[in-house]
Motif scaffolding. Structure first.
Motif, short mmCIF file in Angstrom:
data_model
loop_
_atom_site.label_atom_id
_atom_site.label_comp_id
_atom_site.label_asym_id
_atom_site.label_seq_id
_atom_site.Cartn_x
_atom_site.Cartn_y
_atom_site.Cartn_z
N PHE A 1 0.84 -1.19 0.00
CA PHE A 1 0.00 0.00 0.00
C PHE A 1 0.88 1.25 0.00
CE2 PHE A 1 0.76 -1.36 4.33
CZ PHE A 1 1.16 -0.20 4.97
N TYR A 2 0.26 2.37 -0.36
CA TYR A 2 0.95 3.67 -0.32
C TYR A 2 0.33 4.52 0.78
CZ TYR A 2 2.99 2.79 -4.96
OH TYR A 2 3.68 2.27 -6.00
N THR A 3 1.10 5.50 1.29
CA THR A 3 0.54 6.53 2.15
C THR A 3 0.74 7.88 1.46
OG1 THR A 3 2.61 6.94 3.35
CG2 THR A 3 1.17 5.19 4.20
N SER A 4 0.19 8.93 2.05
CA SER A 4 0.24 10.25 1.41
C SER A 4 1.67 10.76 1.26
CB SER A 4 -0.59 11.25 2.21
OG SER A 4 -0.16 11.30 3.56
N SER A 5 2.61 10.26 2.06
CA SER A 5 3.99 10.73 1.95
C SER A 5 4.64 10.26 0.65
CB SER A 5 4.82 10.22 3.14
OG SER A 5 4.91 8.81 3.14
N ALA A 6 4.00 9.28 -0.04
CA ALA A 6 4.53 8.80 -1.31
C ALA A 6 4.12 9.69 -2.47
CB ALA A 6 4.06 7.37 -1.57
N VAL A 7 3.19 10.61 -2.23
CA VAL A 7 2.71 11.49 -3.29
C VAL A 7 3.53 12.79 -3.24
CG1 VAL A 7 0.70 12.61 -4.32
CG2 VAL A 7 0.42 10.48 -3.01
N ILE B 1 4.66 16.99 20.87
CA ILE B 1 3.74 16.97 19.74
C ILE B 1 3.94 15.65 18.99
CG2 ILE B 1 3.04 18.09 17.59
CD1 ILE B 1 4.30 20.69 18.79
N ILE B 2 2.90 14.85 18.93
CA ILE B 2 2.96 13.56 18.25
C ILE B 2 1.98 13.58 17.08
CG2 ILE B 2 2.42 11.09 18.42
CD1 ILE B 2 4.94 11.70 19.85
N PHE B 3 2.44 13.14 15.90
CA PHE B 3 1.50 12.98 14.80
C PHE B 3 1.53 11.53 14.33
CE2 PHE B 3 5.41 14.12 12.65
CZ PHE B 3 5.42 13.36 11.48
N ALA B 4 0.38 11.07 13.87
CA ALA B 4 0.21 9.68 13.45
C ALA B 4 -0.51 9.66 12.12
CB ALA B 4 -0.58 8.90 14.50
N ASN B 5 0.20 9.26 11.08
CA ASN B 5 -0.37 9.22 9.73
C ASN B 5 -0.70 7.78 9.38
OD1 ASN B 5 -1.09 10.20 7.10
ND2 ASN B 5 0.90 9.52 6.35
N GLU B 6 -1.98 7.46 9.25
CA GLU B 6 -2.46 6.11 8.95
C GLU B 6 -1.96 5.09 9.97
OE1 GLU B 6 -2.88 4.84 4.83
OE2 GLU B 6 -1.99 6.75 4.23
N LEU B 7 -2.16 5.41 11.23
CA LEU B 7 -1.83 4.51 12.33
C LEU B 7 -3.05 3.80 12.87
CD1 LEU B 7 0.18 3.46 14.56
CD2 LEU B 7 -0.54 5.46 15.90
N GLY C 1 0.80 19.55 25.13
CA GLY C 1 1.22 19.14 23.80
C GLY C 1 0.06 18.94 22.86
N ALA C 2 0.30 18.20 21.81
CA ALA C 2 -0.72 18.00 20.78
C ALA C 2 -0.59 16.60 20.19
CB ALA C 2 -0.58 19.05 19.68
N LEU C 3 -1.72 16.10 19.72
CA LEU C 3 -1.80 14.82 19.04
C LEU C 3 -2.50 15.05 17.71
CD1 LEU C 3 -1.16 11.79 19.49
CD2 LEU C 3 -3.46 11.53 20.43
N ILE C 4 -1.82 14.74 16.62
CA ILE C 4 -2.36 14.98 15.28
C ILE C 4 -2.64 13.63 14.65
CG2 ILE C 4 -1.94 16.03 13.03
CD1 ILE C 4 0.14 17.83 14.52
N ILE C 5 -3.90 13.36 14.35
CA ILE C 5 -4.32 12.08 13.78
C ILE C 5 -4.73 12.30 12.34
CG2 ILE C 5 -6.00 10.20 13.93
CD1 ILE C 5 -6.21 10.87 16.96
N ILE C 6 -4.07 11.60 11.43
CA ILE C 6 -4.39 11.67 10.00
C ILE C 6 -4.73 10.25 9.55
CG2 ILE C 6 -3.60 12.36 7.71
CD1 ILE C 6 -1.43 14.04 9.15
N ASP C 7 -5.96 10.04 9.11
CA ASP C 7 -6.36 8.67 8.76
C ASP C 7 -7.62 8.71 7.93
OD1 ASP C 7 -6.10 5.81 8.89
OD2 ASP C 7 -5.29 6.06 10.91
#
Length: 392
Positions: free
Chosen positions: A68-74, A179-185, A269-275
């Protein structure tokens, strides 16, 4: 014996040893008294078994050579826009905050962000501890290689740490904001599956397959058991979900727990959820009678979790209403919630479109414009993906 066979045997032994009583779901009347494990336990073993699980063994799982791909591949658009947003967040905390990506995969998105910061914010970069967190040993090794091969000098300035989630959990978390971010976690967390059968709510489970199905490469099949956790019915009720007869739905209690655990660790802090996901009413709408569970193998999607044991990704759409509930109960404030498309627009991505004569479709300008269009107008990446930002 390959890893898939080893894992299949391990799941079969667990069913025989620890299985609870359930009923098979067949076209024929439901049969009683079969041994089974919850779908949650099955999915957890398929993905996270320490020796043979999809995310714990084998090759790199993301990208062209993966499944699979994630947005970081674009292109680098997502990394650039996240870098800018994270910069403003760090400034909100007085320029003194640590940052990390949880579920970082091969580190490509983190690398894009660090590249931007080296150029634009070296003033506070030397004070930064940046965590690259992933549960796959192969992914972590690839992330370290990616950073080590980099030409920039940031590694001599910023502390970049590579760690597993277990190592991050026992890490001493500093008093400074994080600050934590989670992309497709969250979509990769094991889920419980429920079904309404004969006007009764059951939990979907996994049992040994009938002999003919086993010969065709499906050693397991669905069964049903009484709910294994009272929180499952409570979650449905809190979201106002009422299933139709025969309808299936996924409940991601693990995602809710993760949001609560991150809050318990962070004083500020902050939690950034991208999914990818939706509100509860969309996830349980009448057009989703079979839920949202999907599997990915060689970039092909299907809905059969009983094939390619340990060799395919298994995911389900994120319930952002449940995420909001968990966040607010555990002390987070939801400061932003929009589609990924709107998030990118809010970060000024439209200003990045550049004019070109179109004579060279492989020029940097043409490739950049294509990346922006793919992120903004792709059916999957534009509307199905959401960005939720939690702060305290």
């Amino acid at each position: 014996m390959n890893r898939s066979e080893q894992l299949k045997n391990r799941i079969e032994k667990r069913i025989r040893r620890d299985g609870i009583a359930g009923k098979k779901l067949n076209a024929a009347p439901i049969q009683a008294d079969v041994r089974c494990i919850s779908f949650y336990d099955y999915m957890e073993m398929c993905l996270y078994d320490q020796e043979y699980g999809y995310y714990r063994s084998g090759a790199v799982r993301v990208g062209k050579s993966g499944d699979f791909y994630t947005s970081s591949a674009v292109g680098t658009i997502m990394g650039e826009k996240l870098a800018g947003f994270l910069t403003r967040l760090v400034d909100e905390y007085g320029g003194c905050a640590d940052v990390g990506e949880w579920g970082a995969g091969t580190g490509r998105l983190s690398k894009q962000i660090i590249d931007i910061w080296e150029q634009e914010r070296p003033d506070w970069l030397s004070q930064l501890t940046y965590m690259v967190v992933d549960g796959s040993p192969v992914h972590l090794a690839e992330a370290e290689r990616l950073f080590q091969e980099s030409r920039f000098e940031t590694q001599a300035k910023a502390e970049i740490r590579f760690m597993t989630p277990q190592e991050a959990e026992i890490e001493h978390w500093r008093d400074k904001p994080l600050i934590i971010f989670a992309n497709e976690l969250l979509d990769a967390f094991p889920v419980h599956r429920l079904v309404l059968h004969e006007d009764q709510l059951w939990e979907m489970a996994v049992t040994l397959s009938e002999e003919d199905s086993s010969r065709n490469g499906r050693p397991f099949q669905y069964a049903i058991v009484p709910l294994t956790n009272p929180e499952l019915e409570q979650s449905l009720a809190a979201d106002g979900i009422k299933l139709a007869e025969g309808q299936e739905v996924e409940i991601n209690l693990a995602a809710e727990r993760w949001i609560k655990e991150m809050s318990a660790r962070m004083s500020a802090g902050a939690l950034i959820i991208i999914d990818y996901g939706h509100e509860a009413d969309e996830l349980a709408g009448p057009h989703r009678m079979k839920g949202t569970l999907l599997c990915y193998k060689d970039h092909i999607a299907h809905d059969d979790p009983f094939r390619f044991i340990g060799e395919q990704d298994i995911t389900a759409h994120v319930n952002f209403m449940a995420c909001r509930r968990a966040a607010e109960k555990s002390g987070w404030k939801v400061s932003y919630y929009q589609t990924q498309k709107q998030f990118l627009i809010d970060q000024g991505v439209l200003d990045d479109l550049v004019d070109h004569d179109g004579s060279d479709p492989f020029s940097e300008a043409a490739k950049r414009n294509r990346s922006i269009r793919q992120l903004l107008w792709s059916d999957i990446m534009s509307e199905a993906f959401k960005v939720m930002i939690l702060q305290k």
